[in-house]
Design a protein around this motif. Structure first.
Motif, PDB file in Angstrom:
ATOM      1  N   ARG A  19      -1.022   8.852  16.668  1.00  0.00           N
ATOM      2  CA  ARG A  19      -0.502   9.900  15.926  1.00  0.00           C
ATOM      3  C   ARG A  19       0.030  11.190  16.513  1.00  0.00           C
ATOM      4  O   ARG A  19       1.132  11.654  16.277  1.00  0.00           O
ATOM      5  CB  ARG A  19      -1.500  10.135  14.931  1.00  0.00           C
ATOM      6  CG  ARG A  19      -1.401   9.288  13.914  1.00  0.00           C
ATOM      7  CD  ARG A  19      -2.644  10.272  12.643  1.00  0.00           C
ATOM      8  NE  ARG A  19      -2.581  11.398  12.730  1.00  0.00           N
ATOM      9  CZ  ARG A  19      -3.138  12.514  11.706  1.00  0.00           C
ATOM     10  NH1 ARG A  19      -3.634  11.651  10.872  1.00  0.00           N
ATOM     11  NH2 ARG A  19      -2.797  13.550  11.850  1.00  0.00           N
ATOM     12  N   LEU A 243     -16.487  23.154   3.683  1.00  0.00           N
ATOM     13  CA  LEU A 243     -16.227  23.062   5.004  1.00  0.00           C
ATOM     14  C   LEU A 243     -15.989  24.521   5.860  1.00  0.00           C
ATOM     15  O   LEU A 243     -15.737  24.562   6.976  1.00  0.00           O
ATOM     16  CB  LEU A 243     -14.888  22.234   5.264  1.00  0.00           C
ATOM     17  CG  LEU A 243     -14.569  20.687   4.782  1.00  0.00           C
ATOM     18  CD1 LEU A 243     -13.227  20.339   4.829  1.00  0.00           C
ATOM     19  CD2 LEU A 243     -15.622  19.996   6.117  1.00  0.00           C
ATOM     20  N   PRO A 289       2.102   9.332   6.484  1.00  0.00           N
ATOM     21  CA  PRO A 289       1.516  10.205   5.094  1.00  0.00           C
ATOM     22  C   PRO A 289       0.566  11.186   5.250  1.00  0.00           C
ATOM     23  O   PRO A 289      -0.217  11.111   6.322  1.00  0.00           O
ATOM     24  CB  PRO A 289       0.880   9.031   4.277  1.00  0.00           C
ATOM     25  CG  PRO A 289       0.856   7.859   5.337  1.00  0.00           C
ATOM     26  CD  PRO A 289       1.649   7.896   6.256  1.00  0.00           C
ATOM     27  N   ALA A 290       0.472  12.242   4.500  1.00  0.00           N
ATOM     28  CA  ALA A 290      -0.244  13.332   4.884  1.00  0.00           C
ATOM     29  C   ALA A 290      -0.553  14.161   5.703  1.00  0.00           C
ATOM     30  O   ALA A 290      -1.387  14.536   6.017  1.00  0.00           O
ATOM     31  CB  ALA A 290      -1.747  12.846   4.310  1.00  0.00           C
TER      32      ALA A 290
ATOM     33  N   ALA B  88      -8.467  13.513  -2.213  1.00  0.00           N
ATOM     34  CA  ALA B  88      -7.704  13.128  -0.954  1.00  0.00           C
ATOM     35  C   ALA B  88      -6.441  13.132  -1.083  1.00  0.00           C
ATOM     36  O   ALA B  88      -5.724  12.812  -2.241  1.00  0.00           O
ATOM     37  CB  ALA B  88      -8.160  11.637  -0.799  1.00  0.00           C
ATOM     38  N   ILE B  92      -3.385   9.916   2.826  1.00  0.00           N
ATOM     39  CA  ILE B  92      -4.226  10.200   3.822  1.00  0.00           C
ATOM     40  C   ILE B  92      -4.951   8.939   4.439  1.00  0.00           C
ATOM     41  O   ILE B  92      -5.401   7.927   3.568  1.00  0.00           O
ATOM     42  CB  ILE B  92      -5.228  11.452   3.654  1.00  0.00           C
ATOM     43  CG1 ILE B  92      -5.812  11.896   4.927  1.00  0.00           C
ATOM     44  CG2 ILE B  92      -6.153  10.732   2.625  1.00  0.00           C
ATOM     45  CD1 ILE B  92      -6.410  13.244   4.907  1.00  0.00           C
ATOM     46  N   ALA B  95      -9.065   7.902   9.150  1.00  0.00           N
ATOM     47  CA  ALA B  95      -9.123   8.604  10.780  1.00  0.00           C
ATOM     48  C   ALA B  95      -8.891  10.234  10.296  1.00  0.00           C
ATOM     49  O   ALA B  95      -9.853  10.966  10.723  1.00  0.00           O
ATOM     50  CB  ALA B  95      -8.538   8.006  11.829  1.00  0.00           C
ATOM     51  N   ASP B  96      -7.791  10.461   9.597  1.00  0.00           N
ATOM     52  CA  ASP B  96      -7.385  11.672   9.350  1.00  0.00           C
ATOM     53  C   ASP B  96      -8.345  12.473   8.571  1.00  0.00           C
ATOM     54  O   ASP B  96      -8.998  13.646   8.735  1.00  0.00           O
ATOM     55  CB  ASP B  96      -5.802  11.671   8.687  1.00  0.00           C
ATOM     56  CG  ASP B  96      -5.196  13.241   8.568  1.00  0.00           C
ATOM     57  OD1 ASP B  96      -6.179  13.966   9.087  1.00  0.00           O
ATOM     58  OD2 ASP B  96      -4.519  13.290   7.771  1.00  0.00           O
ATOM     59  N   LEU B  97      -8.990  11.804   7.444  1.00  0.00           N
ATOM     60  CA  LEU B  97      -9.948  12.475   6.495  1.00  0.00           C
ATOM     61  C   LEU B  97     -11.237  12.772   7.117  1.00  0.00           C
ATOM     62  O   LEU B  97     -11.750  14.003   6.984  1.00  0.00           O
ATOM     63  CB  LEU B  97     -10.073  11.291   5.353  1.00  0.00           C
ATOM     64  CG  LEU B  97     -10.868  12.488   4.133  1.00  0.00           C
ATOM     65  CD1 LEU B  97     -10.342  13.315   3.360  1.00  0.00           C
ATOM     66  CD2 LEU B  97     -11.225  11.134   3.182  1.00  0.00           C
ATOM     67  N   ARG B 100     -11.012  15.672   9.236  1.00  0.00           N
ATOM     68  CA  ARG B 100     -11.136  17.129   8.847  1.00  0.00           C
ATOM     69  C   ARG B 100     -12.602  17.586   8.563  1.00  0.00           C
ATOM     70  O   ARG B 100     -12.671  18.856   8.230  1.00  0.00           O
ATOM     71  CB  ARG B 100     -10.213  17.059   7.261  1.00  0.00           C
ATOM     72  CG  ARG B 100      -8.901  16.921   7.555  1.00  0.00           C
ATOM     73  CD  ARG B 100      -8.077  17.308   6.438  1.00  0.00           C
ATOM     74  NE  ARG B 100      -6.820  16.544   6.571  1.00  0.00           N
ATOM     75  CZ  ARG B 100      -5.755  16.676   6.145  1.00  0.00           C
ATOM     76  NH1 ARG B 100      -5.715  17.274   4.848  1.00  0.00           N
ATOM     77  NH2 ARG B 100      -4.593  15.983   6.271  1.00  0.00           N
ATOM     78  N   GLY B 101     -13.456  16.673   8.557  1.00  0.00           N
ATOM     79  CA  GLY B 101     -14.901  17.196   8.486  1.00  0.00           C
ATOM     80  C   GLY B 101     -15.318  18.304   9.750  1.00  0.00           C
ATOM     81  O   GLY B 101     -16.293  18.652   9.415  1.00  0.00           O
ATOM     82  N   TRP B 149     -16.193   9.035   2.511  1.00  0.00           N
ATOM     83  CA  TRP B 149     -16.509  10.709   2.157  1.00  0.00           C
ATOM     84  C   TRP B 149     -17.734  11.208   3.031  1.00  0.00           C
ATOM     85  O   TRP B 149     -17.765  12.297   3.330  1.00  0.00           O
ATOM     86  CB  TRP B 149     -16.524  11.014   0.611  1.00  0.00           C
ATOM     87  CG  TRP B 149     -15.088  10.945  -0.041  1.00  0.00           C
ATOM     88  CD1 TRP B 149     -14.568  10.142  -0.806  1.00  0.00           C
ATOM     89  CD2 TRP B 149     -14.227  11.873   0.373  1.00  0.00           C
ATOM     90  NE1 TRP B 149     -13.392  10.508  -1.176  1.00  0.00           N
ATOM     91  CE2 TRP B 149     -13.077  11.636  -0.558  1.00  0.00           C
ATOM     92  CE3 TRP B 149     -14.162  13.340   1.039  1.00  0.00           C
ATOM     93  CZ2 TRP B 149     -11.723  12.613  -0.597  1.00  0.00           C
ATOM     94  CZ3 TRP B 149     -12.907  13.938   0.729  1.00  0.00           C
ATOM     95  CH2 TRP B 149     -11.556  13.456   0.059  1.00  0.00           C
ATOM     96  N   MET B 152     -17.071  11.556   6.268  1.00  0.00           N
ATOM     97  CA  MET B 152     -16.444  13.190   6.435  1.00  0.00           C
ATOM     98  C   MET B 152     -17.381  14.161   6.423  1.00  0.00           C
ATOM     99  O   MET B 152     -17.489  15.236   7.483  1.00  0.00           O
ATOM    100  CB  MET B 152     -15.421  13.429   5.427  1.00  0.00           C
ATOM    101  CG  MET B 152     -14.690  14.610   5.739  1.00  0.00           C
ATOM    102  SD  MET B 152     -13.650  15.290   4.575  1.00  0.00           S
ATOM    103  CE  MET B 152     -14.897  16.363   3.931  1.00  0.00           C
TER     104      MET B 152
END
Lengths: 348, 257
Positions: A19, A243, A289-290, B88, B92, B95-97, B100-101, B149, B152
């Motif tokens: 990525r 977060l 994406p995203a 979400a 996405i 891995a990306d989600l 973000r944690g 989730w 994350m």
């Protein structure tokens, strides 16, 4: 510790590396494309120049009065306007879309451009103004429209859906008023107003350009920094706060950045449609994406606008305002977007 | 010693008070379930404990300090929350989600570190989602998505983890799977876990401690075997029932009468 990393760690390394390589390649390629288009814009025309002549003149490497007159005097302002307006629209569009979590939430749909348009047309028709005053009015109109929407949409914070609906309402209201003002105009004023409303990178004045460039130098790095809370905000307010994001502050900062960028872009070039709408999604297509890179989206905006200007001025039988070309390309995309988002049930 | 507790806590939205004057102590290193009928204020309480909702009166204390005096970022390093319906971004990937944690542990300029990497990989491993890293969230099944989730929230690497109805949209198999995962995290990593849930039988089976709520107040609190009685269920849910021991674990099981 074990010598061999667990499988999850290895897969993750591979995925993340792939990525980041893709992101770097895409960003560099876009930057190169923008630079190339920037130079090409200044090469073509009734007086053709070589790439070197253009670069040497812009960077003050050589002095050649006739080349300098054409490049620095005539073509550089248009090219610089295409570049800066494109960057600003691309960045602003993707900020809005990510913040409001909706691909339709581009600033030209939610009434900001309409606010600028109403103020500018009012200035041309009712106050008989021109030039810099019109840009100032457009800037004020855009900021006023954005503030109005923010206040109307505020209820314990601002959520995406309400902001978009109110934005569309505000846009329709302002467009109606623009129509009314135009009916009261003299023919020559109406012509001038219509030309402004079509949007063209060729109409930028020196001062407007300087303001936009200075704003970009400050706001583009700021936008890239604000990407961090934006990534959290995308997950919804509860998750973002869990977060550790200060959600309202981050959102206000992002909205302000987006609004100032689009307001300045509109004040320089008029409401050039669709660039802000399609730059972000194109960047996402290129990056995966995203991913939502603001810088790549800004670069895509510049590529789109410089290309549209080349087409509008040089490939058409008669030179057209840039907004006509972006509209012709953007409208089918919008239809496609409406059709597909509704099918996925993501329209709301 | 308890790290998270509330004193005289009142919470509400607009002009409505949802919970009033609650004293809650979250037991360290235990799995706590908050149960109650719909609209009894259990999610509101969880949001209050997680700093998503400011107290009308009273306060929530984390490690002895009022939550409102701590910065959001400092809270997020100790206390994680999985909302009821997390959002979400379109397209996405897992891995990306999950990455973000790591938000509260990263600075404005700090890049991805080895610690981030270990935490995310560990979270993927623990939730059994490592094979899904390249997959977009929207292509996953409900059970897989919920595990992502949780991953994350795990990547956030907090000692306390609050979950708002994590099992509600899952089938029975995935509900049990998710609760087993949470118990495993509690047993192996010593995480304090609070779950808002509907299914009393599952709460009794998997949780150490139950807080039963009714109309904004706590009506009973303690180990499931001690507090779950036919009278309580009648009072909280308005259901007349019999309580029998679960044939497998011996925990209380509710059988409608």
């Amino acid at each position: 510790m074990t010598v061999l990393a667990p499988p999850a760690a290895r897969t993750l390394t591979v995925t993340r590396r792939r990525r980041s390589v893709r992101a770097a390649v895409v960003t560099v390629a876009l930057a190169v494309a923008v630079a190339a288009l920037f130079v090409v814009t200044m090469m073509v025309g009734s007086f053709r120049l070589s790439a070197w002549e253009v670069i040497a003149s812009v960077l003050h490497l050589e002095d050649n009065p006739s080349v300098d007159f054409v490049v620095r005097g005539l073509r550089l302002p248009t090219a610089a306007s295409g570049l800066t307006v494109g960057l600003a629209l691309g960045a602003s569009g993707t900020i809005f879309q990510q913040l409001l979590r909706n691909p339709l939430a581009s600033p030209d749909f939610v009434g900001i451009s309409s606010g600028a348009g109403l103020a500018a047309v009012g200035g041309i028709v009712l106050l008989n103004l021109g030039g810099l005053a019109i840009s100032g009015l457009a800037l004020g109109g855009a900021i006023l429209a954005a503030t109005l929407m923010y206040v109307l949409a505020w209820r314990d914070g601002v959520t995406g859906y309400r902001f978009i609906l109110i934005g569309i309402g505000v846009a329709v209201f302002f467009d109606g008023l623009i129509g009314y003002v135009l009916t009261r105009a003299q023919l020559s004023q109406a012509r001038q107003a219509m030309h402004w409303l079509a949007g063209s990178v060729g109409q930028a004045s020196d001062t407007e350009l300087k303001v936009l460039t200075a704003a970009l130098i400050v706001l583009l790095p700021l936008a890239v920094l604000l990407q961090r809370p934006l990534r959290a905000l995308e997950l919804g307010d509860d998750t973002a706060r869990a977060l550790g994001t200060r959600t309202e502050l981050s959102r206000a900062g992002l909205l302000a950045t987006g609004v100032v960028l689009v307001a300045l872009a509109v004040s320089v070039a008029g409401p050039i449609v669709f660039v802000a709408l399609i730059a972000g999604p194109i960047a996402n297509r290129l990056l995966g994406p995203a991913t939502g890179g603001i810088l790549p989206a800004a670069l895509v905006g510049a590529v789109l606008l410089l290309t549209a200007d080349l087409v509008a001025v040089h490939l058409m039988p008669t030179p057209l305002p840039t907004g006509v070309v972006t509209g012709a390309v953007g409208a089918p995309y919008l239809l496609w977007l409406l059709a597909t988002t509704n099918r996925q049930g993501a329209g709301g | 010693m308890t790290r998270l507790r509330a004193e005289g806590l009142s919470l509400g939205y607009d002009d409505k008070n949802i919970v009033s004057n609650l004293d809650v102590t979250v037991l360290d290193g235990k799995v706590t379930a908050i149960v109650g009928a719909n609209a009894c204020g259990k999610s509101t309480l969880l949001r209050g404990l997680a700093r998503l909702l400011a107290p009308r009166s009273g306060a929530v204390y984390l490690d002895g300090k009022a939550l409102t005096d701590l910065s959001t970022l400092d809270v997020a390093k100790v206390l994680g929350l999985l909302p009821q319906t997390p959002i979400a971004p379109d397209g996405i990937t897992v891995a990306d989600l999950v990455a973000r944690g790591r938000y509260p542990h990263q600075g404005w300029f700090r890049r991805w570190t080895e610690r981030d990497h270990t935490a995310v990989a560990g979270a993927l491993e623990a939730t059994g989602t490592a094979d899904l890293v390249d997959r977009p969230i929207r292509e996953l099944s409900g059970g897989q998505r919920q595990r992502v989730w949780v991953a994350m929230a795990l990547a956030q690497d907090t000692d306390l983890l609050l979950l708002d109805e994590p099992t509600t949209y899952l089938d029975i198999n995935h509900q049990v799977e998710l609760l087993r995962l949470l118990c495993k995290l509690n047993a192996e990593a010593g995480k304090t876990i609070v779950i808002v849930m509907h299914d009393l039988n599952l709460a009794c089976r998997f949780c150490d401690h139950v807080i039963a709520m009714c109309e904004g107040s706590i009506v009973a609190e303690g180990a499931p075997t001690d507090v779950i009685t036919a009278e309580l269920v009648e009072k909280v849910f308005g259901l007349s029932c019999m309580i029998v021991p679960d044939p497998v674990a011996g925990t209380p099981m509710i059988v409608p009468a």
